[in-house]
Design an enzyme around this catalytic site. Structure first.
Site: not given
Ligand code: PXP
Length: 252
Positions: A159, A202, A109, A78, A15, A53, A18, A51, A57
């Site tokens: 998930e 997550h 999330t 996402e 992901n 949003r 960030h 994602h 952001r």
């Molecule tokens: N899976 C989903 C569905 C998420 O919303 C997120 C965070 O955006 C993640 C995985 C990844 O989480 P993290 O960034 O904490 O590793």
């Protein structure tokens, strides 16, 4: 159920949200999430997750355009279950669409989707996405009702939210962590038995990934924040390769 599952290689979705968070902190053109995605693919990521949003952001619409045009691995898009996001997803038709709950005031999330109480709306919401060929995934807590509702409405994937398990670990609440892990294991098995593909993610880190990676039914992990944070110290490619190594070790 779990005893009969063949342990297969688990996919790692990286992901890159960030990277955009850092870019947006200064309103600069860098760092570019697309460059991060390319490095992640080179380092062995099996897919890229982003994602979009409602408040934009981190990831912006232009990032999704760039990812769709430039990735060689599948994009896991996402999004919240809103009309605006559905239109964007239908315009792009990404490989996978993961439906997540979204609250403006949350930092990330926070919990899973309430599928069981909203199944009629979600069933009709995901139908056009499915018809367009997207693999639709529901981001849910380790809860039997949510797993069963996800199967009922025709999702291909669930998930499972690993945030609570990770939080308990870092808070030193070991009994609570292990109970949550047991729930995640039980719900992975249930989801798999209902014909759902199982993903998890997550909050996962080097410290917390192994027990989740070892769950035989979990076909994919999606990991972001920790990898981007760790890349400050060791670089993105080595950070991802170490996660890959830990996942493989846990499954061996
Ligand atoms: N899976 C989903 C569905 C998420 O919303 C997120 C965070 O955006 C993640 C995985 C990844 O989480 P993290 O960034 O904490 O590793």
């Amino acid at each position: 159920m779990s005893e009969n599952i063949e342990i297969t290689r688990q996919r790692l979705g990286v992901n890159i949200d960030h990277v955009a968070t850092i870019r947006n902190a200064r309103g600069s053109a860098y760092p570019d999430p697309m460059v991060a995605a390319k490095i992640a693919e080179e380092a062995g990521a099996d897919g890229i997750t982003a994602h979009l949003r409602e408040d934009r952001r981190h990831i912006a619409d232009a990032d999704i355009d760039a990812l769709m045009a430039g990735l060689r691995t599948p994009l896991n898009f996402e999004m919240a279950a809103t009309v605006e996001m559905q239109k964007i997803a239908l315009r792009h038709c990404p490989h996978a669409v993961c439906i997540v709950p979204e609250k403006r005031e949350e930092r990330t999330t926070e919990g899973g989707l309430e599928v069981a109480g909203d199944d009629n709306r979600l069933a009709s919401f995901i139908a056009p996405l499915r018809d367009a060929g997207c693999r639709v995934s529901m981001f849910i807590g380790a809860d039997e009702q949510q797993v069963r509702a996800s199967a009922r409405i025709g999702a291909a994937v669930v998930e499972l939210h690993t945030g609570a398990y990770c939080d308990f670990h870092y808070e030193g609440r070991i009994a609570a962590r292990d109970e949550e892990l047991a729930r995640l294991a039980e719900m992975s098995a249930l989801a798999h038995s209902l014909g759902l593909e199982v993903h998890a993610g997550h909050g996962l880190t080097y410290e917390t990934v192994a027990p989740i990676a070892a769950l035989p039914e979990v076909a994919e992990l999606n990991i972001g924040h920790f990898l981007i944070a760790e890349s400050i110290f060791r670089g993105l490619s080595p950070a991802i390769k170490e996660m890959r190594r830990l996942m493989d070790e846990a499954r061996a």
